[in-house]
Design a protein around this motif. Structure first.
Motif, mmCIF file in Angstrom:
data_model
loop_
_atom_site.group_PDB
_atom_site.id
_atom_site.type_symbol
_atom_site.label_atom_id
_atom_site.label_comp_id
_atom_site.label_asym_id
_atom_site.label_seq_id
_atom_site.Cartn_x
_atom_site.Cartn_y
_atom_site.Cartn_z
ATOM 1 N N ILE A 28 -3.015 2.122 -3.853
ATOM 2 C CA ILE A 28 -2.882 3.433 -3.227
ATOM 3 C C ILE A 28 -3.816 3.455 -2.022
ATOM 4 N N GLY A 29 -3.254 3.634 -0.840
ATOM 5 C CA GLY A 29 -4.062 3.675 0.377
ATOM 6 C C GLY A 29 -4.701 5.027 0.590
ATOM 7 N N LEU A 30 -3.916 6.067 0.421
ATOM 8 C CA LEU A 30 -4.381 7.447 0.557
ATOM 9 C C LEU A 30 -3.654 8.306 -0.463
ATOM 10 N N ALA A 31 -4.377 9.286 -0.999
ATOM 11 C CA ALA A 31 -3.798 10.217 -1.957
ATOM 12 C C ALA A 31 -4.290 11.621 -1.625
ATOM 13 N N PHE A 32 -3.405 12.611 -1.784
ATOM 14 C CA PHE A 32 -3.729 13.987 -1.412
ATOM 15 C C PHE A 32 -3.296 14.977 -2.477
ATOM 16 N N MET A 50 0.852 -1.177 0.000
ATOM 17 C CA MET A 50 0.000 0.000 0.000
ATOM 18 C C MET A 50 0.894 1.235 0.000
ATOM 19 N N LEU A 51 0.442 2.265 -0.751
ATOM 20 C CA LEU A 51 1.241 3.472 -0.914
ATOM 21 C C LEU A 51 0.494 4.709 -0.441
ATOM 22 N N LEU A 52 1.263 5.732 -0.099
ATOM 23 C CA LEU A 52 0.762 7.076 0.158
ATOM 24 C C LEU A 52 1.181 7.921 -1.035
ATOM 25 N N PHE A 73 -1.925 3.869 9.733
ATOM 26 C CA PHE A 73 -1.489 3.863 8.332
ATOM 27 C C PHE A 73 0.005 3.629 8.261
ATOM 28 N N GLU A 74 0.397 2.516 7.638
ATOM 29 C CA GLU A 74 1.803 2.145 7.508
ATOM 30 C C GLU A 74 2.090 1.782 6.052
ATOM 31 N N PRO A 75 2.236 2.782 5.190
ATOM 32 C CA PRO A 75 2.446 2.482 3.771
ATOM 33 C C PRO A 75 3.804 1.852 3.504
ATOM 34 N N GLU A 76 3.829 1.038 2.465
ATOM 35 C CA GLU A 76 5.072 0.417 2.020
ATOM 36 C C GLU A 76 5.972 1.444 1.343
ATOM 37 N N GLY A 77 5.334 2.409 0.680
ATOM 38 C CA GLY A 77 6.087 3.423 -0.031
ATOM 39 C C GLY A 77 5.312 4.724 -0.120
ATOM 40 N N ILE A 78 6.023 5.778 -0.480
ATOM 41 C CA ILE A 78 5.432 7.103 -0.650
ATOM 42 C C ILE A 78 5.833 7.588 -2.039
#
Length: 121
Positions: A23-27, A1-3, A68-73
């Motif tokens: 994609i977990g969260l996108a801003f 999961m990514l931010l 929230f613990e994303p694998e990558g950003i």
């Protein structure tokens, strides 16, 4: 999961989704960009209107509804303020600090649980 930060309508995200990432969260700050982002993806609305410079871990956890613990950003802070193509340099341009906001979130998340990778475009 990514931010995804500074996601716009989601072009960079689309590439990562095609490679098998979620994609977990996108801003993004722009309402129209987030409307397009969410419209073009099935399922839960992961795109959120938000000022990346003001995001905290608590905000991420609240929106994700769990820690929230994303694998990558991933993300591309706006570069207009420091681009060589910019012929009018304004010292007070708030976009100067957006790469630092990206780095601050990366550091905070990395302290929580090591982030495997980041991509800053």
């Amino acid at each position: 999961m990514l931010l995804s930060l500074f996601c716009g309508a989601g072009g960079l995200d689309l590439g990562f989704e095609a490679a098998g990432y979620e994609i977990g969260l996108a801003f993004d700050l722009r309402t129209d960009s987030i409307a397009s982002y969410n419209h073009n993806r099935e399922g839960a609305e992961r795109g959120h209107v938000g000022d990346v410079s003001k995001l905290s871990l608590n905000d991420l956890d609240r929106l994700h509804q769990i820690t929230f613990e994303p694998e990558g950003i991933i993300g591309g802070p706006p570069c207009q303020s420091f681009s060589r193509a910019n012929t009018v340099y304004l010292e007070a341009d708030p976009r100067h600090s957006l790469p630092l906001a990206y780095a601050r979130l990366l550091k905070s998340l990395n302290q929580r649980k090591p982030v495997k990778f980041f991509v800053m475009e």
